[in-house]
Design a protein around this motif. Structure first.
Motif, PDB file in Angstrom:
ATOM      1  N   GLU A  35      -6.818   0.440   1.760  1.00  0.00           N
ATOM      2  CA  GLU A  35      -6.681   1.368   2.879  1.00  0.00           C
ATOM      3  C   GLU A  35      -8.035   1.943   3.285  1.00  0.00           C
ATOM      4  O   GLU A  35      -8.311   2.137   4.471  1.00  0.00           O
ATOM      5  CB  GLU A  35      -5.720   2.491   2.489  1.00  0.00           C
ATOM      6  N   ASN A  90      -2.957  -0.261  -8.568  1.00  0.00           N
ATOM      7  CA  ASN A  90      -3.009   1.038  -7.895  1.00  0.00           C
ATOM      8  C   ASN A  90      -4.297   1.210  -7.103  1.00  0.00           C
ATOM      9  O   ASN A  90      -4.271   1.574  -5.922  1.00  0.00           O
ATOM     10  CB  ASN A  90      -2.869   2.147  -8.939  1.00  0.00           C
ATOM     11  N   ARG A 104       0.595   3.879  -3.114  1.00  0.00           N
ATOM     12  CA  ARG A 104       0.033   5.179  -2.750  1.00  0.00           C
ATOM     13  C   ARG A 104       1.089   6.272  -2.749  1.00  0.00           C
ATOM     14  O   ARG A 104       0.753   7.449  -2.864  1.00  0.00           O
ATOM     15  CB  ARG A 104      -0.621   5.106  -1.369  1.00  0.00           C
ATOM     16  N   GLU A 150     -12.799   7.451  -4.740  1.00  0.00           N
ATOM     17  CA  GLU A 150     -11.756   6.688  -5.420  1.00  0.00           C
ATOM     18  C   GLU A 150     -12.183   6.342  -6.847  1.00  0.00           C
ATOM     19  O   GLU A 150     -11.366   6.397  -7.780  1.00  0.00           O
ATOM     20  CB  GLU A 150     -11.448   5.416  -4.633  1.00  0.00           C
ATOM     21  N   TYR A 183      -5.356   1.730  -2.777  1.00  0.00           N
ATOM     22  CA  TYR A 183      -6.220   2.761  -2.197  1.00  0.00           C
ATOM     23  C   TYR A 183      -7.488   2.151  -1.594  1.00  0.00           C
ATOM     24  O   TYR A 183      -7.929   2.540  -0.510  1.00  0.00           O
ATOM     25  CB  TYR A 183      -6.583   3.795  -3.266  1.00  0.00           C
ATOM     26  N   ILE A 205       0.830  -1.202   0.000  1.00  0.00           N
ATOM     27  CA  ILE A 205       0.000   0.000   0.000  1.00  0.00           C
ATOM     28  C   ILE A 205       0.868   1.256   0.000  1.00  0.00           C
ATOM     29  O   ILE A 205       0.578   2.238  -0.700  1.00  0.00           O
ATOM     30  CB  ILE A 205      -0.946  -0.023   1.218  1.00  0.00           C
TER      31      ILE A 205
END
Length: 316
Positions: free
Chosen positions: A191, A184, A139, A238, A188, A135
């Motif tokens: 998290e 990617n 990120r 997102e 996100y 992560i």
């Protein structure tokens, strides 16, 4: 005198030492990781291909249904907006490619995010460290750099990918973009989901345990559904960021919406094509925002505005 009679017998091969044994084990582990990696990539490509084919069928089906309405509209656009009439079909085709890339990336990234989020909240140091590193990397680095690493960097390992049968995947810009976007958004989303898991009230977990729920049932019935409800607004952001960030796919020769706009501008030198492309992004974002708000209200009834029953009746 026979010279062969004086030749001493060959010494037996030495037994492998501890260092050689450890190297052999490491080699076996690396080969196992290599095999798993090849199988995972092959499975992901199969999923991508299946979803893409399904979306194409839906697109063709909608085109057949809406053709009686779209044909007269196209004639009117050609008369009053010649730039849009000439390059509009290509922009729509690019928009569909953008929707394909974003939809598939979000689907695969969402699936990868669940084990990553569980590892992130795990008490096992190795799992937590792996998820945290993954992560942190995705990120903390630009999406464009990640796309370049996969698209241009995979050529440095061409023998490896050819041996694994994956070079037809990594030589295509479309698949490289899907892999980069999926990895990617998985970081996100993981998290975001981790925050939702940790925001579950302790009382709900204790109540579920008091009813005799095991760890798996608790995760499936209480923790994950509650975490998704809590994380829904952040996950909507997102998705919007992924739609706008997908424009960088045009840099690696993918003719998405931005790629088609750049191509149309190089032929017409009219900035209007960028305006039309921005308008299409705006329409998609608006529809998604309104639909996502409805989904949030449906999954969280306590957030709905109170119903209006009219003015209060006068007391007798």
């Amino acid at each position: 005198m026979d010279p062969t009679a004086a030749t001493p017998p060959a010494a037996p091969a030495p037994e492998p030492g501890l260092f050689d044994t450890v190297l052999g084990l490491i080699g076996d582990v690396l080969y196992g990781i290599y095999w798993v990696f090849a199988q995972v990539i092959s499975s992901v490509v199969w999923v991508f291909s299946s979803i893409k084919q399904g979306l194409r069928e839906v697109w063709l089906f909608l085109g057949d249904i809406l053709s009686p309405v779209l044909d007269p509209l196209g004639v009117a656009i050609n008369d009053y907006l010649p730039v849009l009439g000439k390059y509009g079909p290509k922009l729509v085709e690019g928009l569909w490619t953008t929707i394909e890339i974003v939809s598939v990336s979000l689907a695969v990234g969402g699936l990868l995010a669940i084990p990553l989020a569980l590892c992130r909240t795990s008490r096992i140091g190795l799992l937590k460290g792996f998820a945290t590193t993954y992560i942190f990397f995705f990120r903390g680095t630009p999406l464009l750099a990640q796309l370049y690493l996969i698209y241009y960097g995979s050529g440095q390992f061409r023998p490896f990918f050819e041996q694994a049968g994956l070079w037809p995947v990594f030589r295509e810009a479309y698949w490289c973009a899907l892999i980069a976007f999926s990895m990617n958004t998985a970081a996100y989303t993981a998290e975001i989901l981790r925050g939702g898991i940790q925001a579950i009230p302790v009382g709900e977990i204790e109540a579920a345990r008091s009813l005799g729920m095991g760890r798996r049932l608790l995760m499936r019935r209480v923790i994950l559904p509650g975490a998704y409800r809590i994380a829904l607004p952040a996950y909507g952001n997102e998705i919007i960021l992924m739609i706008k960030g997908s424009a960088i796919a045009s840099i690696v020769t993918i003719l998405d919406l931005m790629g088609q706009a750049k191509r149309a501008y190089s032929q017409s030198f009219s900035f209007a094509v960028y305006f039309y492309a921005a308008l299409m992004y705006l329409v998609v974002t608006f529809i998604l925002t309104r639909g996502w708000k409805r989904l949030e209200d449906w999954l969280n009834p306590q957030r709905r505005p109170p119903a209006y029953d009219g003015p209060p009746s006068a007391k007798p």
